[in-house]
Write a protein that holds these residues in place. Structure first.
Motif, PDB file in Angstrom:
ATOM      1  N   TYR A   1       0.943  -1.313   0.048  1.00  0.00           N
ATOM      2  CA  TYR A   1      -0.037   0.111  -0.036  1.00  0.00           C
ATOM      3  C   TYR A   1       0.695   1.180  -0.131  1.00  0.00           C
TER       4      TYR A   1
ATOM      5  N   GLN B   1      -0.844   4.919   4.748  1.00  0.00           N
ATOM      6  CA  GLN B   1      -0.178   4.175   5.609  1.00  0.00           C
ATOM      7  C   GLN B   1      -0.332   4.655   7.119  1.00  0.00           C
TER       8      GLN B   1
ATOM      9  N   SER C   1       7.724  -3.172   3.195  1.00  0.00           N
ATOM     10  CA  SER C   1       6.866  -1.808   3.190  1.00  0.00           C
ATOM     11  C   SER C   1       6.167  -1.803   4.519  1.00  0.00           C
TER      12      SER C   1
ATOM     13  N   SER D   1       5.637   0.938   8.837  1.00  0.00           N
ATOM     14  CA  SER D   1       4.283   1.390   9.400  1.00  0.00           C
ATOM     15  C   SER D   1       4.061   0.668  10.690  1.00  0.00           C
TER      16      SER D   1
END
Length: 257
Positions: free
Chosen positions: A25, A29, A50, A54
């Protein structure tokens, strides 16, 4: 991610929450930082990297299970025949692929065929480019069994601008197809190191041209190619088949319980 707000409800009932992440995504985030889950599953290592930017909870990588669509090819085509399977969307890179193929054919005075299985908003744009002296485009639309209507042993081309998991890449290995792919992380993760797969920069024609020429040379010079096709198919089935998926999934659930 629309279900993430339910995290607080589940937590109220002392329930552990696992988020199954199928995509890399790029937007919003912050949702992962606000609605924190106990555990995450990523379908590829690129998605894990990725996601790790987060979240702080543990992340398990479990590749999606992929089944072969047809029997394994025991030979490759000596003609310039390409198969594309996927949505006809800009992020799939199909428009860039057609532009590259046209340029390659014109500069090398070679004729080629591009077989397309899939549908999407770019269908009309592609259909308008049918008239070409060098590149013939066959469109089969959406097919529930896409590989049944495609040329076996042709080059599977995957020009994606982004991917969460390269399902088509795994299917190509299972079906015994040589592969020409854009070197985005999720595809490279599967195909780097494979003798009959070549990566290229989707934004550079020279990279595409070099990868295609290199692949064609390897296809001509590789001995016992039928054995190699069967071997890579067997390895892909072992790594990405349902048995591997089930084992990893159950192992992850057992740890949580």
């Amino acid at each position: 991610r629309c279900y993430l707000p339910f995290v607080y409800l589940f937590r109220a009932f002392n329930t552990k929450v696992v988020f199954y992440c199928h995509a890399d995504y790029r937007k919003k985030q912050a949702l992962f930082r606000v609605f924190k889950c106990d555990h995450y599953v990523a379908v590829s290592d690129s998605v894990r990297k990725s996601l790790s930017q987060s979240v702080t909870s543990p992340i398990t990588v479990i590749a999606n299970p992929v089944a072969s669509q047809i029997k394994v090819s025991t030979g490759v085509s000596t003609e310039l025949i390409f198969n594309y399977v996927g949505a006809l969307q800009e992020w799939k890179g199909i428009d860039r692929l057609i532009h590259f193929l046209k340029q390659f054919c014109q500069e090398s005075s070679s004729k080629a065929v591009l077989n397309i299985v899939g549908d999407g908003p770019l269908a009309g744009v592609i259909e308008s480019q049918f008239e070409n002296d060098f590149l013939k485009i066959n469109m089969f639309g959406y097919q529930s069994s896409p590989y049944a209507c495609l040329k076996q042993g042709a080059i599977q081309v995957i020009p994606s601008l982004e991917e969460g998991f390269g399902m088509v890449a795994v299917e190509a290995l299972l079906n015994g197809s040589p592969v020409l792919y854009s070197n985005v992380a999720a595809l490279s993760e599967i195909l780097v190191g494979d003798d009959l797969s070549k990566g290229f920069d989707i934004y550079a024609f020279e990279s595409f041209e070099s990868a295609l020429k290199s692949l064609l040379i390897d296809l001509q010079e590789t001995s016992n190619i039928s054995n190699l096709l069967l071997e890579r198919s067997s390895l892909a089935r072992s790594k990405y088949g349902f048995s591997s998926f089930k084992s990893k999934y159950i192992g992850m659930i057992n740890k949580l319980l």
